[in-house]
Motif scaffolding. Structure first.
Motif, short mmCIF file in Angstrom:
data_model
loop_
_atom_site.label_atom_id
_atom_site.label_comp_id
_atom_site.label_asym_id
_atom_site.label_seq_id
_atom_site.Cartn_x
_atom_site.Cartn_y
_atom_site.Cartn_z
N ILE A 162 0.93 -1.21 0.17
CA ILE A 162 0.20 0.06 -0.22
C ILE A 162 1.02 1.11 0.09
O ILE A 162 1.63 1.49 1.03
N ASN A 163 0.82 1.96 -0.98
CA ASN A 163 1.69 3.24 -1.24
C ASN A 163 2.98 2.65 -0.99
O ASN A 163 3.94 3.41 -0.38
N GLY A 164 3.69 1.58 -1.59
CA GLY A 164 4.84 1.25 -1.65
C GLY A 164 5.39 0.60 -0.39
O GLY A 164 6.69 0.24 -0.25
N VAL A 165 4.58 0.42 0.68
CA VAL A 165 5.00 -0.43 1.72
C VAL A 165 4.37 -1.74 1.92
O VAL A 165 3.02 -1.69 1.86
N ARG A 166 4.92 -2.70 2.31
CA ARG A 166 4.24 -3.96 2.52
C ARG A 166 3.30 -3.79 3.51
O ARG A 166 3.43 -3.46 4.86
N HIS A 167 2.04 -4.41 3.44
CA HIS A 167 0.83 -4.38 4.32
C HIS A 167 1.09 -5.77 5.01
O HIS A 167 1.04 -6.81 4.67
N ASN A 168 1.41 -5.73 6.24
CA ASN A 168 1.51 -6.85 6.92
C ASN A 168 0.38 -7.52 7.81
O ASN A 168 0.45 -8.30 8.36
N GLY A 169 -0.75 -6.63 7.67
CA GLY A 169 -2.13 -7.16 8.30
C GLY A 169 -3.02 -8.03 7.30
O GLY A 169 -2.18 -8.64 6.16
N GLY A 170 -3.99 -8.23 7.54
CA GLY A 170 -5.00 -9.28 6.96
C GLY A 170 -5.34 -8.49 5.67
O GLY A 170 -5.00 -7.65 5.38
N TRP A 171 -5.90 -9.63 4.65
CA TRP A 171 -6.53 -8.95 3.39
C TRP A 171 -7.99 -9.05 3.42
O TRP A 171 -8.63 -9.11 2.46
N ASP A 172 -8.56 -8.97 4.54
CA ASP A 172 -9.87 -8.62 4.45
C ASP A 172 -10.18 -7.16 4.30
O ASP A 172 -9.26 -6.36 4.41
N LEU A 173 -11.53 -6.74 3.90
CA LEU A 173 -11.77 -5.21 3.39
C LEU A 173 -11.30 -4.34 4.68
O LEU A 173 -10.40 -3.31 4.51
N GLU A 174 -11.57 -4.83 5.89
CA GLU A 174 -11.32 -4.01 6.79
C GLU A 174 -10.01 -3.57 7.01
O GLU A 174 -9.46 -2.50 7.38
N SER A 175 -9.15 -4.78 7.19
CA SER A 175 -7.90 -4.77 7.17
C SER A 175 -7.06 -3.85 6.44
O SER A 175 -6.08 -3.03 6.43
N LEU A 176 -7.51 -4.13 5.14
CA LEU A 176 -6.97 -3.29 3.81
C LEU A 176 -7.13 -1.90 4.05
O LEU A 176 -6.10 -1.10 3.87
N LEU A 177 -8.33 -1.55 4.25
CA LEU A 177 -8.82 -0.21 4.57
C LEU A 177 -8.01 0.43 5.71
O LEU A 177 -7.47 1.37 5.65
N ASP A 178 -7.83 -0.32 6.82
CA ASP A 178 -6.94 0.23 7.90
C ASP A 178 -5.48 0.41 7.52
O ASP A 178 -4.92 1.46 7.73
N GLY A 179 -4.92 -0.50 6.56
CA GLY A 179 -3.66 -0.28 6.08
C GLY A 179 -3.55 1.17 5.11
O GLY A 179 -2.52 1.61 5.11
N ILE A 180 -4.55 1.27 4.46
CA ILE A 180 -4.71 2.28 3.49
C ILE A 180 -4.69 3.75 4.35
O ILE A 180 -3.91 4.58 4.27
N ARG A 181 -5.51 3.63 5.32
CA ARG A 181 -5.94 4.93 6.25
C ARG A 181 -4.48 5.06 6.97
O ARG A 181 -4.09 6.30 7.00
N ALA A 182 -3.68 4.18 7.29
CA ALA A 182 -2.57 4.30 8.10
C ALA A 182 -1.43 5.00 7.20
O ALA A 182 -0.56 5.76 7.74
N THR A 183 -1.50 4.95 5.90
CA THR A 183 -0.61 5.63 4.98
C THR A 183 -1.12 7.05 4.59
O THR A 183 -0.08 7.72 3.91
#
Lengths: 184, 159
Positions: A162-183
């Protein structure tokens, strides 16, 4: 351990090859969020992640640019490499994403004969498609994707950046959205 | 306990690679060796990690590097695991005395009775060139290994 700096980098690796002309992308190139997935068409987890990614794309609409890169684990998934080549062969005819969707929704039917059936269902030039499969025309491209993944710290499939950094969380919608928000 | 650091001589060991064959580390002098300690056969993360290394074997071979997976599982268990995952590199059994090699390398977790997920790359002289312990539950991937192999200076790298 080792030096702390390298340790930190290994824990949170960055994409070493940014999205470029060789990539298959969907979404505007000016989007605030870029997501790169490294995946394997025969991997069941990638199959489960596929509808999640589609939902994410619908959810973020014009805010997200998505690229898919091949990471076939061919030693455990005997059809994964052929399927990746098939996606590229369809891409050469301008139909990458249609084949991509078909491969993920037909994961139990990825033998060479099945790939031809899929190609026919989206009206590809079958002769050219079959030739690209037998000549393994796009294997080098698939291999290049694989190696950019290895060098970026892909550690299994699917792996998302996500924005160039490995997402270490899960890949359900919520986790991906959390990962996106964090960046953001 | 902390993992042996770069510059330390890699402690020699002899472990079973199959029920009737053994591997001695010092037999691999002259080439880099990758030691991938992992907690256990069959657990999902290890499976990913070993499957990944299996795919990258041709890259490791470019550096003439030998790769060994090491866990506390018995050689028979390794055999079944390797066959089921089509692994093309040896898995060593740090089984008896349990975890002794992991302890020697400073990566045995006494609380869980398994080794940590730790990587070591040794140079041709048998010295540790790089080591890394991954956080619990995170597959460390292969990039760190390849970067370490690239910097093992005196090893020729044909493209």
């Amino acid at each position: 351990m080792s030096t702390g700096l390298q340790g930190a980098t290994l824990d949170r690796p960055r994409l070493t090859t940014p999205i470029g002309p060789e990539d298959h992308t969907t979404g505007p190139s000016t989007a605030r969020v870029t997501v790169v997935e490294y995946g394997d068409y025969e991997c069941p987890f990638c199959g489960m992640a596929h509808p999640v990614v589609k939902e994410l794309l619908r959810f973020l609409e014009d805010d997200m640019l998505f690229a898919f890169r091949h990471f076939p684990l061919a030693q455990i998934h005997p059809h994964a490499l052929d399927a990746a080549i098939a996606a590229e062969a369809a891409g050469a005819q301008g139909r990458f994403w249609e084949m991509h969707d078909l491969l993920f929704t037909h994961q139990d039917r990825l033998a060479p004969r099945d790939l031809l059936v899929l190609a026919r269902s989206i009206d590809l030039d079958l002769e050219r498609f079959a030739e690209d499969l037998t000549q393994r025309t796009y294997e080098p491209k698939v291999r290049r994707d694989f190696m950019t993944g290895v060098r970026s710290g892909v550690n299994g499939t699917p792996t998302f950046f996500i924005n160039g950094v490995r997402h270490n969380g899960g890949w359900d919608l919520e986790s991906l959205l959390d990962g996106i928000r964090a960046t953001l | 306990m902390s993992a042996l650091a770069a510059g330390t001589a890699a402690p020699d060991f002899e472990l079973k690679s199959t029920p009737d064959q053994s591997v001695r580390l010092s037999d691999f002098r002259g080439r880099p060796v990758i030691l991938a300690f992992y907690p256990a056969d069959w657990s999902p993360i290890c499976t990913d990690q070993m499957a990944l290394y299996n795919e990258i074997l041709p890259e490791f071979k470019r550096f003439q590097a030998a790769l060994f997976g090491i866990s506390i599982d018995h050689a028979w268990c390794h055999l079944a695991f390797a066959q089921s995952r089509n692994l093309h590199f040896p898995l060593l059994a740090d089984f008896h005395p349990k975890g002794r090699v992991a302890q020697t390398y400073g990566v045995y977790d006494d609380d869980i009775g398994m080794s940590e997920r730790a990587l070591f790359v040794t140079d041709g002289d048998g010295k540790i060139h790089w080591s890394y312990v991954a956080p619990i539950g995170v597959n460390p991937g292969a990039d760190g290994i390849l970067t370490a192999l690239e910097s093992v200076a005196h090893v020729a790298v044909p493209a």
